[in-house]
Design an enzyme around this catalytic site. Structure first.
Site, short mmCIF file in Angstrom:
data_model
loop_
_atom_site.label_atom_id
_atom_site.label_comp_id
_atom_site.label_asym_id
_atom_site.label_seq_id
_atom_site.Cartn_x
_atom_site.Cartn_y
_atom_site.Cartn_z
N CYS A 283 30.88 -45.10 35.57
CA CYS A 283 31.30 -44.08 34.61
C CYS A 283 32.81 -43.96 34.49
CB CYS A 283 30.71 -42.72 35.02
SG CYS A 283 28.92 -42.62 34.83
N ILE A 284 33.47 -43.51 35.54
CA ILE A 284 34.88 -43.14 35.41
C ILE A 284 35.78 -44.33 35.06
CG2 ILE A 284 36.80 -41.95 36.51
CD1 ILE A 284 34.84 -40.51 38.26
#
Length: 452
Positions: A283-284
């Site tokens: 995600c990040i």
């Protein structure tokens, strides 16, 4: 669950809503990994019959045999669902037509040019389109740029003549999984829901409302897509901030972890984030690029987001430079020929997930400078093959013994798993390079520790 919404005008929607409320609707979940499998099990626990779809036939066989294959997901939950005839896994995508609702939980990686790669989303959408029938609900869960559901998925599904909002219903509800988190799992994390029209929103809200503790309906799929990106960009930017502060305070001889711990005592206006050796996970490191890419279509600058990405991407090189300086200062030697033990190759503590792990970049940078590297990770006995780091595939975790630890010139802490004996390491290491502040937490002799 959200407040009750009005009954949909569409007869097909009313029929599906009735089946959802009766828990007789059959749910299909495409992708049985870190997102799809816990979602499928949550649906089973809520009383829905679930068909899980995955292209990996070995994974399908494993699941049908009652094994999760994912450390933090209990196999007992799968065995219970199988015994109750609420779950089955299959690689036969022609069966998608059996599902009343189909939830897409597939990867959305970046290309080598750091642009969105929607290959898996498009493939899943085409597979659904081949069996799409009137009355089905389709929900995309994969993180993506705002507009994907309506601009990419919807045209693929409508290519055969069905119409969203009339004969089938389309929504977006972003996954919010945090693998290994002991406090939050699928069932107790509020679910954002955005529908292509009121009927789709009503159906998706009812389905997730029956499955999780709360739903948060929003005005459109694009808003829901933007919510997920905003959540992860918020984390990326704040991690970049503390990473930059780590370098600034480090130059001043100030321990950034001491600063953060003290600042966190303020009961308002401050939220603690922890620095590290670089970002990892699915995600990040990826999601901010999805928004930056889409923003270019509107000539909208994303300078803050891109700067955060630059800082976080630079962290592995900063750590390696700190390690090299420490070797030179303490042992009057460089990295070339030095033996380095990397602790942790999973991207976060207490999981086996290595996606986008900063440890891989650390190892490559060390090897590029002539270091001899090995690693220890209790959750990753062997490094899997990845597209970006294929040369590391097959490397195996070494055992931690006093002699093993003492045989390395330095131990580099990259991932702070709980079930690692840091006291043993501290007693026998020659030098510890700590990117997670673990040695401070164990009371180790700080004279042999360098924070990076």
């Amino acid at each position: 669950m959200s407040e009750p919404r009005a009954e949909p005008d569409n007869a097909l929607a009313r029929e599906l809503l009735s089946r959802i409320e009766a828990r007789s609707a059959r749910i299909g979940v495409i992708g049985l990994g870190y997102v799809g499998l816990p979602l499928a099990l949550a649906l089973c626990r809520a009383g829905f019959p679930v068909i899980g779809f995955d292209i990996d036939e070995r994974r399908v066989a494993l699941l049908n045999g009652g094994e999760s294959g994912i450390r933090h997901i209990e196999s007992d939950a799968i065995r219970i669902a199988l015994a109750e005839n609420r779950f089955e896994a299959t690689a036969d995508f022609t069966r998608l037509g059996e599902a009343d609702a189909v939830l897409i939980c597939v990867p959305t990686p970046l290309t080598r040019q750091r642009e969105p790669d929607l290959t898996f989303v498009e493939r899943a959408s085409r597979q659904i389109a081949q069996t799409l029938r009137p009355g089905q609900l389709v929900v995309l869960e994969s993180t993506t740029w705002p507009g994907t559901t309506l601009e990419i998925v919807k045209p693929i599904l409508q290519a055969g003549g069905e119409r969203s909002g009339e004969s089938f219903f389309l929504a977006f509800s972003p996954e919010r999984e945090d693998p290994g988190n002991p406090h939050f799992a699928t069932g107790n994390i509020p679910k954002i829901v955005g529908g292509d029209g009121e009927a789709a929103l009503r159906l998706a809200d009812a389905l997730y409302g029956a499955t999780v503790t709360a739903t948060v309906p929003v005005s459109s799929p694009s808003v829901a897509e933007a919510v997920k990106l905003t959540e992860n960009i918020f984390r990326s930017v704040n991690i970049a901030l503390v990473n930059e502060l780590k370098m600034v305070y480090g130059a001043m001889g100030i321990d950034v972890w001491d600063v953060i711990a003290a600042a966190a005592t303020k009961p308002f206006g401050f939220m603690p984030f922890q620095p590290g050796p670089g970002l990892g996970g699915h995600c990040i490191p990826i999601d901010p690029f999805y928004l930056a890419w889409k923003a270019r279509e509107f000539d909208a600058p994303t300078r803050f987001i891109e700067l955060a990405g630059e800082i976080n991407t630079a962290m592995p090189r900063h750590v390696v430079d700190r390690l090299a300086e420490a070797l030179d200062r303490r042992f009057q030697r460089g990295l070339n020929g030095a033996r380095i033990l990397v602790l942790g190759v999973a991207y976060k503590p207490n999981v086996e997930d290595t996606r986008e792990s900063a440890s891989f970049r650390l190892i490559e940078l060390l090897q590029d400078r002539g270091a001899v590297t090995e690693y220890h990770d209790p959750h990753v006995p062997e490094i899997p093959r990845t597209r970006e780091h294929a040369q590391l595939a097959g490397s195996r975790s070494v055992a931690l013994t006093p002699d093993t630890i003492a045989g390395f010139d330095a131990v580099l802490v990259a991932t702070d798993h709980d079930d690692v004996d840091y006291g043993l390491i501290a007693r026998h290491m020659r030098l510890g390079v700590d990117t997670r502040n673990v040695f401070a937490r164990t009371g180790a002799d700080q004279s042999r520790v360098v924070k990076a």
